[in-house]
Write a protein that holds these residues in place. Structure first.
Motif, PDB file in Angstrom:
ATOM      1  N   LYS A 127       0.660  -1.158  -0.075  1.00 40.12           N
ATOM      2  CA  LYS A 127       0.057   0.115   0.186  1.00 40.12           C
ATOM      3  C   LYS A 127       0.984   1.208  -0.102  1.00 40.12           C
ATOM      4  CE  LYS A 127      -3.826  -1.968   2.412  1.00 40.12           C
ATOM      5  NZ  LYS A 127      -3.154  -3.420   2.751  1.00 40.12           N
ATOM      6  N   ARG A 128       0.599   2.117  -0.236  1.00 43.64           N
ATOM      7  CA  ARG A 128       0.762   3.261  -0.302  1.00 43.64           C
ATOM      8  C   ARG A 128       0.990   4.000   1.327  1.00 43.64           C
ATOM      9  NH1 ARG A 128      -2.174   7.260  -3.802  1.00 43.64           N
ATOM     10  NH2 ARG A 128      -4.009   5.997  -2.685  1.00 43.64           N
ATOM     11  N   TYR A 136      12.150   9.672   4.816  1.00 43.91           N
ATOM     12  CA  TYR A 136      11.928   9.025   3.948  1.00 43.91           C
ATOM     13  C   TYR A 136      12.769   7.586   3.214  1.00 43.91           C
ATOM     14  CZ  TYR A 136       8.430  12.004   1.556  1.00 43.91           C
ATOM     15  OH  TYR A 136       7.098  13.301   0.931  1.00 43.91           O
ATOM     16  N   GLN A 140      11.886   3.478   3.995  1.00 40.05           N
ATOM     17  CA  GLN A 140      12.349   2.649   2.859  1.00 40.05           C
ATOM     18  C   GLN A 140      13.360   1.591   2.886  1.00 40.05           C
ATOM     19  OE1 GLN A 140      13.029   5.714  -0.533  1.00 40.05           O
ATOM     20  NE2 GLN A 140      11.293   5.430  -1.029  1.00 40.05           N
ATOM     21  N   GLU A 145       7.959  -2.562   1.390  1.00 37.03           N
ATOM     22  CA  GLU A 145       7.372  -3.207   0.626  1.00 37.03           C
ATOM     23  C   GLU A 145       6.279  -2.452   0.798  1.00 37.03           C
ATOM     24  OE1 GLU A 145       5.880  -6.969   1.871  1.00 37.03           O
ATOM     25  OE2 GLU A 145       7.806  -7.894   1.915  1.00 37.03           O
ATOM     26  N   GLU A 147       5.214   1.769  -0.604  1.00 36.57           N
ATOM     27  CA  GLU A 147       4.952   3.070  -1.717  1.00 36.57           C
ATOM     28  C   GLU A 147       5.315   4.135  -0.803  1.00 36.57           C
ATOM     29  OE1 GLU A 147       3.440   4.514  -4.980  1.00 36.57           O
ATOM     30  OE2 GLU A 147       2.553   3.271  -5.090  1.00 36.57           O
ATOM     31  N   VAL A 149       5.023   8.218  -0.759  1.00 41.32           N
ATOM     32  CA  VAL A 149       3.896   9.144  -1.495  1.00 41.32           C
ATOM     33  C   VAL A 149       4.753  10.315  -1.456  1.00 41.32           C
ATOM     34  CG1 VAL A 149       2.045  10.054  -2.472  1.00 41.32           C
ATOM     35  CG2 VAL A 149       0.974   7.761  -1.639  1.00 41.32           C
ATOM     36  N   ASP A 150       5.755  10.543  -2.204  1.00 41.22           N
ATOM     37  CA  ASP A 150       6.713  11.637  -1.508  1.00 41.22           C
ATOM     38  C   ASP A 150       5.994  13.153  -2.094  1.00 41.22           C
ATOM     39  OD1 ASP A 150       9.045  13.130  -2.024  1.00 41.22           O
ATOM     40  OD2 ASP A 150       9.650  13.010  -4.164  1.00 41.22           O
ATOM     41  N   THR A 155      -2.120  10.641   2.551  1.00 43.84           N
ATOM     42  CA  THR A 155      -2.477   9.213   1.976  1.00 43.84           C
ATOM     43  C   THR A 155      -3.289   8.226   3.064  1.00 43.84           C
ATOM     44  OG1 THR A 155      -0.487   9.196   1.905  1.00 43.84           O
ATOM     45  CG2 THR A 155      -1.556   7.072   0.713  1.00 43.84           C
ATOM     46  N   ASN A 259      16.957   5.872  -5.513  1.00 42.54           N
ATOM     47  CA  ASN A 259      15.523   5.926  -5.642  1.00 42.54           C
ATOM     48  C   ASN A 259      14.775   7.286  -6.288  1.00 42.54           C
ATOM     49  OD1 ASN A 259      14.540   3.765  -3.770  1.00 42.54           O
ATOM     50  ND2 ASN A 259      15.453   4.879  -1.872  1.00 42.54           N
TER      51      ASN A 259
END
Length: 326
Positions: A127-128, A136, A140, A145, A147, A149-150, A155, A259
């Protein structure tokens, strides 16, 4: 009634515990003032009856232990403080409770770096998620696993909510309030707490520090070259030749290590330099644009807004009150 369970984790940020309780309690007062019944049953829950924070400077007394909460509608996971791995370890006994409540129909939200504890449940896999921009890379690495969201403030996915850095959690709280009540109540709360209700990006606050925690020497060499020569026109071929690696292999290795694609990295370094210039000098937009290696005004504006969420003029006006506006 909506049962709101604010988990009080060990190593919590005190404000991130107090603020959601304040908001939902105030919302009850707003509803009553308009002739409607209160909607939220707000409780602080934890592994212990007393949770000491910030080396014992503060104590939070919980209303219930987790084991006493059979069912709830919304779980709020506040921001954590200090080392994230240590904070997760201190609160690992809460993980099964969060999972069980979610599987029983509860919604789960994390505030800022509370996302680390939320992600440790496994509920975010595939999921996000949003979290503080400064975390970040660490996030990560710990949760590949999930994601990130930059730049996102909020979210939402499958009854799971997360927010961006620091005070961004107010936007998530207002978002949840609007969902449970209505737009008018959320606007009233936004005015009461002086919060920009529809802010969508934390990009304007982010400071880009090149990701160098990897061990790829050639990629680091290229990163250092970009940072030292951001005012030049730098191509992918130039960098590949610099480190004597084929372009295709170099692009793959760069993305894996940082990334970011090479182009994204160059853009972010240039925009970070532009931001510093807008903050500290009286240069106009074109001067700054040329200083960081752009010659196309439209391209510079588009990239700047994509990364920061603001136009160059908006950014300068926001962070340099002494600037010459032209």
């Amino acid at each position: 009634m909506k049962n709101v369970s604010i988990f009080v984790p060990e190593s919590a940020v005190l404000e991130a515990v107090a603020d959601p309780r304040y908001l939902f309690s105030a919302a009850n007062q707003f509803l009553q003032s308009s002739g409607r019944p209160p909607l939220f049953e707000v409780q602080l829950v934890g592994l212990n009856k007393e949770v000491k924070l910030h080396d014992g400077s503060f104590s939070v007394h919980t209303d219930k232990l987790l084991e006493e909460v059979e069912q709830t509608d919304l779980i709020v996971i506040p921001a954590l403080f200090g080392d994230m791995s240590s904070a997760i370890e201190k609160n690992k006994e809460a993980i099964s409770w969060i999972i069980r409540q979610y599987e029983g129909g509860a919604e789960v939200s994390s505030l800022c770096v509370g996302a680390f504890l939320l992600a440790s449940t496994g509920l975010l896999n595939g999921k996000r998620c949003s979290t503080h921009w400064a975390f970040y890379n660490e996030f990560q690495e710990m949760f590949p696993e999930v994601e990130i969201v930059d730049g996102s403030i909020i979210t939402e996915e499958n009854r799971i909510y997360s927010s961006g850095g620091a005070n961004s959690y107010w936007n998530l709280l207002l978002y949840l309030l609007e969902k449970y009540t209505d737009r008018d109540t959320a606007i009233l709360a936004a005015k009461y707490f002086a919060i920009d209700i529809d802010r969508e990006s934390q990009g304007a606050f982010a400071m880009f520090n090149g990701q160098k925690s990897h061990k790829d020497a050639e990629v680091k060499k290229a990163q250092e070259y970009i940072e030292e020569n951001y005012y030049e026109k730098i191509t992918v071929d130039d960098l590949a030749n610099l480190v004597a690696v084929s372009r295709r292999s170099f692009e793959r290795r760069f993305k894996q290590a940082t990334n970011n694609t090479i182009i994204e990295y160059i853009q972010r370094i240039k925009i970070e330099a532009a931001k510093r210039s807008f903050e500290a000098t009286r240069k106009n937009i074109n001067e700054v644009m040329f200083d960081v290696g752009y010659t196309d005004t439209k391209a510079f504006r588009n990239v700047f807004k994509k990364i920061t969420g603001l136009t160059p003029i908006e950014y300068r006006n926001k962070y340099n009150k002494g600037a010459v506006y032209n």
